[in-house]
Each structure stands twice: as structure tokens, then as C-alpha cells.
Design an enzyme around this catalytic site. Structure first.
Site, PDB file in Angstrom:
ATOM      1  N   GLY A 394      64.508  -2.138  16.363  1.00 51.86           N
ATOM      2  CA  GLY A 394      63.510  -3.167  16.585  1.00 51.86           C
ATOM      3  C   GLY A 394      62.941  -3.734  15.300  1.00 51.86           C
ATOM      4  N   ARG A 396      60.363  -2.944  13.409  1.00 54.48           N
ATOM      5  CA  ARG A 396      60.082  -1.989  12.332  1.00 54.48           C
ATOM      6  C   ARG A 396      61.373  -1.547  11.664  1.00 54.48           C
ATOM      7  NH1 ARG A 396      59.261   3.372  10.579  1.00 54.48           N
ATOM      8  NH2 ARG A 396      57.318   3.619   9.414  1.00 54.48           N
ATOM      9  N   CYS A 397      62.419  -1.328  12.460  1.00 58.94           N
ATOM     10  CA  CYS A 397      63.706  -0.891  11.903  1.00 58.94           C
ATOM     11  C   CYS A 397      64.278  -1.913  10.924  1.00 58.94           C
ATOM     12  CB  CYS A 397      64.714  -0.657  13.025  1.00 58.94           C
ATOM     13  SG  CYS A 397      64.301   0.654  14.180  1.00 58.94           S
ATOM     14  N   MET A 398      63.987  -3.197  11.152  1.00 60.78           N
ATOM     15  CA  MET A 398      64.596  -4.258  10.340  1.00 60.78           C
ATOM     16  C   MET A 398      63.834  -4.551   9.061  1.00 60.78           C
ATOM     17  SD  MET A 398      66.011  -7.042  13.115  1.00 60.78           S
ATOM     18  CE  MET A 398      64.385  -7.494  13.739  1.00 60.78           C
TER      19      MET A 398
END
Length: 411
Positions: A394, A396-398
Site C-alpha cells: 500500500g 506506506r510500502c511505496m
């Protein structure tokens, strides 16, 4: 010690500078046979994924965030021919290119690219047909004739959170669980060793990509200036978290690491896929981890030894105690519904990115969780997500935050 240009002492302090990677041709080099090995469940449509990612970057820029890109920083780190050659040899080693004729042909093929195109080419992977004269060049080429790549693509790169993590004024340069992702950490190593913005600075290193135990950035959260959270997960081992904690607690202002043991399942890949911080006292969480969740506290004692204790209270009490809060609110993914919750968890409904206290970026497809956030007074910036979400990560992951404003000035 020289001043560090990195500063992350909070999950929610106003985001000032962030590192992204715009999805590239590496996504179009995925094939169904490669998906499991390269950690994908589906093949994103690159044109749409880029459009969605550009909209994401635009939301960040309009929020006052300076956006920089991994490929650009890495190209700027190849400061002379010696560093470039060293990097290429290192990259080929970790890509498993041991056949001398293949190695020579790859080096010849890559030498004429400028620095930025070189980095983009390595990220995208190199097909055999791109190199003239390779066919049947060696026994290895003949035996592996059905495999189309000399260098395999790196499709997970747009999840910049995992290869390294800025913690306080230092970095954790991580050892990734799977070999296909461990290559990604080479870029961070060269950026912090050779980029003009970093090479003259004594930036603390909390972990090394050469450690044996694995640790990934999605399992590290900075809850405030004193407390970190770490996920014992499918990707991050307790041994790595203990080693990381010894270093960061000894040399930074943090006093405690709260280690959350989460189920080792694909849907619960990292701590930030089931738990993120939204505001001083608001968190998202996936309801399925609350019951089996074990939490351990790690602290440095007066004798300079690490002390580890299992916390016996409920999660809400643990968070209130360590974050010095009277109350907290847990927003459960899709309100814990057994169908909606699992669907939105699969699409990273709990993986929010805070750009300021009480202001988060979320995927559009997680509309139930997004509604709950809004009803809790959270400002929600919604981005399209039909293709980006196929990579199982999502907002945050990116993102890899490099600088966040001190949260105390936001109270």
C-alpha cells in the site's frame, strides 16, 4: 560526528522528503511462471500503474513533500568510472552472473549507457535477445535456452519501504528475506556511500545487508521519539530485531522497541500491512491479529545489557503505557467484518501513509476502511489503486521517508 541529513522520529510528523520509485519496464517483464519466485500474485498493467503512481506522487507534492526517486539518486551516486565499475561488478555478483563469457558480454552491453539509463536497465532486467551474438555462445546458454533473461527484472522496487529504513538520524540497511529483493539493497548501499549528499557524512548504520538474519523496512515503525515498533514476521527474524535493537537503543534517543509477533502468512507480510499509525492516538489494525498478538519490550538496562520482557496487557494498554496516552483508538480494517475485512486487508486497507498527524494517503478500493477513517476525523487522501495494489503493498510500502518534521511542534 557530522550532521545527518536524515531525520525520522515519528510515523506521523509532517512528511518533508520521501524516496519513491516510479514503476518501470520491470513490471512488463513478469511472466506467469516467474510470479511466485519474484513475489508477485499478478502482473500489473504498467501504463495504468504509472498513472496511479504519478497521481500518488502528485498528492505528496501538493502536501508539501519533496519527492525524490531511487533511480535518480542511484545514478547520481556513480560519481566516477571507478565507482561505476565497482557497482557493476557487485551487481553482477549478486545477480549470480558467474559465467565469464556472459559477464563480459553484459559488461560490454552496459558500458555505453549513461548513468541513469544504466540504472533503469539493471532495474528492468536484460533479455538474452537484447545482446547480439549471445545465442549458443556457451554450454550454459544452450542448456538454459528456454530462460529469456540474463539479468532478471526487479519488479518489487516500487515498494521502497523495505530495502532500507531511516530510523532517527541513521539507516537500517536491511538483509531481505528473498534473494530477488536482496539485490535492491545494493542501491541504498551505494547511495549512502557515494552520493554527494551523503558520502562525506557519518550516518549511523543500525543494520547491515551483510548480516545473516533478515530484517525488512515494512516491519519497522517509529511510534515516537522514544518508542519503536518492530514486527517479528515472515520476513523479519527475532535475531535480526534483537541485533537492530541493541544498536539503535544504545546510540539513539529511543528507549524501547516493542516487538510484535504476527502470523507468518502472505497476507500479513509485514507489520505495516496489519498495523499503522494515523495520529497521536489513532491506529489502523487488522482485527485478525489482535487475539494471537504477542508483544515483547526490548530496553537497554543500566548495565548496558539488553533486557527483553513479554508484555502481558492488551494491545490498547501497552500502547497507552508506552506512548503516554490516556486513550487510543484502533480502527479495524473494514470494521473487522469477516469478508470485507479480509478483502480490504489483502488490498492493504491497514497500510496507510501519514503525511501529517491525522492526514493519510489510502487506496481507493478500501472504501469501507476509508469511511471509518473519515468518521474518526481523519483527513483521507484517496489514490487510485487497481494496478499498484497487485504487488501486495500500500501507500506506506511505496514510500521511504527521509525527513519528517519533529512531531512535538505539531501538538
Amino acid at each position: 560526528m557530522n550532521f545527518s541529513p536524515l531525520e525520522v522520529y515519528s510515523e506521523i510528523g509532517p512528511l518533508e522528503k520521501v524516496l519513491l520509485h516510479r514503476p518501470g519496464p520491470e513490471l512488463e517483464k513478469l511472466t506467469p511462471e516467474m510470479l511466485e519466485r519474484l513475489l508477485f500474485d499478478d502482473i500489473p498493467f504498467l501504463r495504468v500503474a504509472r498513472r496511479e503512481h504519478d497521481e500518488f506522487a502528485g498528492v505528496l507534492s501538493r502536501s508539501g513533500v519533496e519527492v525524490c526517486y531511487l533511480e535518480q539518486l542511484m545514478a547520481e551516486s556513480l560519481i566516477d568510472s571507478r565507482v561505476r565499475q565497482r557497482f557493476l561488478e557487485h551487481f553482477l555478483d549478486e545477480a549470480g552472473i558467474v559465467n565469464l563469457s556472459r559477464r563480459e558480454m553484459l559488461l560490454d552491453f552496459l558500458q555505453d549507457f549513461d548513468d541513469l539509463e544504466l540504472i533503469k536497465t539493471l532495474m528492468a532486467g536484460v533479455r538474452k535477445e537484447e545482446i547480439a551474438g549471445l545465442k549458443n555462445r556457451s554450454l550454459a546458454d544452450m542448456v538454459e535456452a528456454d530462460h529469456p533473461f540474463l539479468l532478471e527484472p526487479m519488479p518489487n522496487l516500487y515498494f521502497t519501504r523495505d530495502p532500507f529504513a531511516v530510523i532517527g538520524s541513521g539507516i537500517s540497511l536491511n538483509r531481505m528475506k528473498f534473494a530477488t529483493r536482496n539485490r535492491e539493497t545494493i542501491f541504498a548501499e551505494y547511495i549512502f556511500n557515494f552520493h554527494p549528499d551523503f558520502r562525506e557524512l557519518d550516518i549511523p548504520r543500525w543494520y547491515s545487508r551483510y548480516e545473516e538474519s533478515t530484517l525488512e523496512g515494512g516491519d519497522l515503525l517509529v511510534l515516537n521519539e522514544e518508542v519503536l515498533a518492530a514486527g517479528i514476521s515472515e520476513r523479519s527474524s527475532p535475531e535480526a530485531i534483537e541485533k537492530f535493537s541493541r544498536r539503535v537503543l544504545k546510540y539513539e534517543r529511543f528507549t524501547t522497541v516493542l516487538a510484535f509477533k504476527i502470523p507468518a502468512r502472505r497476507a500479513f507480510m509485514h507489520l505495516d500491512t496489519v498495523f499503522t499509525m494515523v495520529d497521536h492516538d489513532i491506529f489502523t489494525i487488522h482485527a485478525e491479529i489482535e487475539g494471537p498478538l504477542q508483544v515483547y519490550s526490548l530496553r537497554i538496562a543500566e548495565d548496558d545489557e539488553l533486557r527483553i520482557s513479554e508484555e502481558r496487557a492488551e494491545l490498547e494498554e501497552i500502547l497507552k503505557n508506552y506512548l503516554d496516552l490516556e486513550e487510543i483508538k484502533l480502527i479495524r480494517c473494514a470494521d473487522g467484518d469477516p469478508i470485507n475485512g479480509r478483502r480490504e486487508q489483502w488490498n492493504d486497507g491497514s497500510n496507510t501513509l501519514a503525511v501529517a498527524p491525522g492526514k493519510v494517503v489510502v487506496y481507493s478500493r478500501n472504501y469501507v476502511t476509508n469511511r471509518l477513517l473519515k468518521e474518526s476525523g481523519v483527513e483521507v487522501e484517496v489514490i487510485p489503486s487497481s494496478e499498484l495494489s497487485r504487488g501486495r503493498g500500500g501507500p506506506r510500502c511505496m514510500t521511504m521517508p527521509l525527513i519528517r518534521e519533529n512531531i512535538e511542534s505539531c501538538r
